[in-house]
Enzyme design. Structure first.
Site, PDB file in Angstrom:
ATOM      1  N   LEU A  83       0.805  -1.220   0.000  1.00  4.43           N
ATOM      2  CA  LEU A  83       0.000   0.000   0.000  1.00  4.43           C
ATOM      3  C   LEU A  83       0.838   1.269   0.000  1.00  4.43           C
ATOM      4  O   LEU A  83       0.335   2.343  -0.316  1.00  4.43           O
ATOM      5  CB  LEU A  83      -0.938   0.012   1.207  1.00  4.43           C
ATOM      6  CG  LEU A  83      -2.011  -1.074   1.257  1.00  4.43           C
ATOM      7  CD1 LEU A  83      -2.834  -0.938   2.534  1.00  4.43           C
ATOM      8  CD2 LEU A  83      -2.913  -1.007   0.036  1.00  4.43           C
ATOM      9  N   GLY A 105      -9.660  -0.617   8.977  1.00  2.00           N
ATOM     10  CA  GLY A 105      -9.601  -0.530  10.423  1.00  2.00           C
ATOM     11  C   GLY A 105      -8.314   0.054  10.946  1.00  2.00           C
ATOM     12  O   GLY A 105      -7.862  -0.307  12.042  1.00  2.00           O
ATOM     13  N   ARG A 107      -5.736   3.289  12.200  1.00  4.30           N
ATOM     14  CA  ARG A 107      -5.914   4.485  13.027  1.00  4.30           C
ATOM     15  C   ARG A 107      -6.348   5.656  12.139  1.00  4.30           C
ATOM     16  O   ARG A 107      -6.044   5.694  10.935  1.00  4.30           O
ATOM     17  CB  ARG A 107      -4.607   4.846  13.728  1.00  4.30           C
ATOM     18  CG  ARG A 107      -4.181   3.879  14.807  1.00  4.30           C
ATOM     19  CD  ARG A 107      -3.164   4.531  15.719  1.00  4.30           C
ATOM     20  NE  ARG A 107      -2.356   3.566  16.449  1.00  4.30           N
ATOM     21  CZ  ARG A 107      -1.538   3.881  17.442  1.00  4.30           C
ATOM     22  NH1 ARG A 107      -1.397   5.148  17.813  1.00  4.30           N
ATOM     23  NH2 ARG A 107      -0.829   2.947  18.051  1.00  4.30           N
ATOM     24  N   GLY A 147      -5.634   1.269  21.567  1.00  5.07           N
ATOM     25  CA  GLY A 147      -6.516   0.736  22.591  1.00  5.07           C
ATOM     26  C   GLY A 147      -6.952  -0.657  22.203  1.00  5.07           C
ATOM     27  O   GLY A 147      -6.714  -1.103  21.068  1.00  5.07           O
ATOM     28  N   HIS A 148      -7.571  -1.337  23.132  1.00  2.00           N
ATOM     29  CA  HIS A 148      -8.116  -2.656  22.850  1.00  2.00           C
ATOM     30  C   HIS A 148      -9.490  -2.774  23.484  1.00  2.00           C
ATOM     31  O   HIS A 148      -9.923  -1.905  24.261  1.00  2.00           O
ATOM     32  CB  HIS A 148      -7.181  -3.762  23.348  1.00  2.00           C
ATOM     33  CG  HIS A 148      -6.025  -4.011  22.427  1.00  2.00           C
ATOM     34  ND1 HIS A 148      -6.185  -4.528  21.163  1.00  2.00           N
ATOM     35  CD2 HIS A 148      -4.692  -3.819  22.591  1.00  2.00           C
ATOM     36  CE1 HIS A 148      -5.000  -4.643  20.573  1.00  2.00           C
ATOM     37  NE2 HIS A 148      -4.075  -4.211  21.424  1.00  2.00           N
ATOM     38  N   ASP A 149     -10.158  -3.859  23.157  1.00  2.00           N
ATOM     39  CA  ASP A 149     -11.526  -4.108  23.598  1.00  2.00           C
ATOM     40  C   ASP A 149     -11.739  -3.747  25.060  1.00  2.00           C
ATOM     41  O   ASP A 149     -12.697  -3.042  25.416  1.00  2.00           O
ATOM     42  CB  ASP A 149     -11.840  -5.589  23.352  1.00  2.00           C
ATOM     43  CG  ASP A 149     -13.273  -5.953  23.649  1.00  2.00           C
ATOM     44  OD1 ASP A 149     -13.617  -6.079  24.843  1.00  2.00           O
ATOM     45  OD2 ASP A 149     -14.052  -6.153  22.704  1.00  2.00           O
ATOM     46  N   ILE A 150     -10.862  -4.216  25.930  1.00  2.00           N
ATOM     47  CA  ILE A 150     -11.043  -3.990  27.363  1.00  2.00           C
ATOM     48  C   ILE A 150     -11.031  -2.502  27.713  1.00  2.00           C
ATOM     49  O   ILE A 150     -11.754  -2.055  28.609  1.00  2.00           O
ATOM     50  CB  ILE A 150      -9.955  -4.756  28.158  1.00  2.00           C
ATOM     51  CG1 ILE A 150     -10.293  -4.770  29.661  1.00  2.00           C
ATOM     52  CG2 ILE A 150      -8.564  -4.184  27.911  1.00  2.00           C
ATOM     53  CD1 ILE A 150      -9.393  -5.694  30.462  1.00  2.00           C
ATOM     54  N   ASP A 178     -15.239  -5.645  20.485  1.00  2.00           N
ATOM     55  CA  ASP A 178     -14.747  -5.795  19.113  1.00  2.00           C
ATOM     56  C   ASP A 178     -15.830  -6.238  18.146  1.00  2.00           C
ATOM     57  O   ASP A 178     -15.990  -5.667  17.062  1.00  2.00           O
ATOM     58  CB  ASP A 178     -13.605  -6.810  19.070  1.00  2.00           C
ATOM     59  CG  ASP A 178     -12.275  -6.214  19.497  1.00  2.00           C
ATOM     60  OD1 ASP A 178     -12.195  -4.987  19.645  1.00  2.00           O
ATOM     61  OD2 ASP A 178     -11.313  -6.984  19.683  1.00  2.00           O
TER      62      ASP A 178
END
Length: 400
Positions: A83, A105, A107, A147-150, A178
């Site tokens: 890309l 998906g 940033r 960040g993540h799901d939690i 998610d």
């Protein structure tokens, strides 16, 4: 009204059954992890022709022709692209020019820097639905950060509400954030925007953020709080394990039973079938939360007198609202799930079947997960790129 968008070059359907309600819709997926691929899987399960754009550095031609083990990538074809190269960017824009939707998906700002942002894509295809999947959203103070799901669950209040009374919050896998608040919301957003395009609207950007979606999923809790029917401490309410008639219990064999007898008539059926309580125990009024600790202890003693499967045989086919807590291996073998085909075997792998179900445009698993770059030549040719140009792009490392 037929809401499907159809292209004459959308590619032949793969062998394996129904076309699904999104047959004729083409989606470009810029490969990522978690909720973005889940969105693309849902769209592919519904019949869309999804082209996954993988990294050129991930290509292993020796694996072509065998299913990739990542079931989240099922139903796609894959092209491998650099890309960051001009040729690779142009190849993706060629795909976009003949697509109905794109899903990414990264940033915020990444696709813009690659020359594949919404403005770039709408220049070549004004009708494109541009789906964006992030945790924090495209704007706001936290938008630039990882960040993540939690983390997303923590900020929305949802994580606070999951866990036992007096204990720390428990992460609910990554199903709630998610996939529920993120990927599923983006899939709904993409389909909704496609419907608007079919009705004459221009293409648009769908900004799906996990924090947004999880907040929407928690609407009922906010409503119950306003009604005075939900307390803020976790583990003390009807639906969070606080009520002894909506909880899990250990059985004689160490396995567990799920009890969901919320309504009075279902609770009465549970009492009748089990013979509750054991001699020496009492059956206090279940509607008074002050009685819940004693009531839970009495039910716990009763359920420890038989194995999980013995209780299931007694209670499973009734209005007592009881089910065995199955593990990942057991679930596909349960008679009800087997009868409905909730899990299917495809390309040698047992996996969840597409959902929901359609009477007129049934879905089916049409392709196993591809390996990166397995369909590069095929897909680029469908996009109108000549064979000698594909050869040149491959020689330059722009595609693989």
């Amino acid at each position: 009204m037929d809401v499907r968008l159809s292209h004459p070059d959308a590619g032949p359907p793969a062998a394996g059954g129904g076309a699904g309600p999104l047959a004729g819709v083409r989606v470009v997926e810029l490969a990522g992890i978690g909720p973005g691929p889940f969105t693309a899987m849902i769209l592919a399960d519904l019949g869309a022709d999804v082209i996954r754009v993988d990294r050129a550095t991930d290509v292993d031609p020796s694996a072509f022709g065998t299913p990739h083990p990542d079931l989240l990538n099922r139903g796609r074809r894959s092209v491998a692209v650099d890309l960051k190269s001009t040729g690779g960017r142009d190849a993706v824009l060629a795909l976009v020019g003949r697509a109905d939707a794109l899903v990414e998906g990264f940033r915020p700002g990444v696709t813009e820097r690659l020359g594949l942002g919404p403005a770039d894509c709408h220049t070549v295809n004004p009708r494109l639905v541009y789906g964006r999947m992030t945790g924090w959203g495209q704007d706001g103070p936290l938008a630039p950060y990882a960040g993540h799901d939690i983390d997303y669950l923590a900020l929305t209040g949802a994580l606070h509400g999951i866990g036992r009374s007096g204990e720390r919050p428990v992460p609910p896998l990554n199903l709630l954030g998610d996939f529920g608040g993120g990927g599923m919301m983006l899939a709904l957003g993409v389909v909704s925007a496609l419907y608007a395009v079919r009705a004459g609207a221009p293409g648009q950007v769908v900004d799906a953020a996990v924090v947004d979606g999880v907040a929407v999923l928690s609407t009922q809790v906010h409503a119950l709080r306003r009604l005075g029917l939900w307390q803020d401490p976790r583990g003390v309410n009807l639906l969070d394990g606080g009520a002894p008639f909506y909880d899990t219990y250990e059985c004689a064999d160490g396995l567990h039973l799920a009890v969901g007898a919320l309504e009075s008539r279902f609770y009465a059926e549970l009492v009748r079938r089990t013979g509750f309580p054991l001699p020496g125990d009492e059956a206090p009024d279940r509607d008074d939360p002050a009685n819940w600790p004693a009531l839970r202890a009495a039910w716990a003693r009763l359920f420890r007198t038989r194995t999980r499967d013995e209780w299931t045989a007694l209670l499973g086919s009734s209005d007592a609202c009881v089910a065995p807590v199955l593990d990942w291996r057991e679930a596909p073998e349960h008679p009800h799930l087997a009868a409905r085909g909730v899990f299917v075997e495809h390309a040698g792998a047992t996996q969840p079947a597409p959902a929901p179900r359609f009477t007129g445009t049934p879905t089916a698993l049409r392709r196993p997960p591809p390996h990166p770059g397995e369909h590069t030549d095929e897909v680029l040719a469908e996009a109108g790129i000549a064979a000698d140009r594909i050869t040149a792009l491959r020689a330059a490392g722009a595609v693989a």
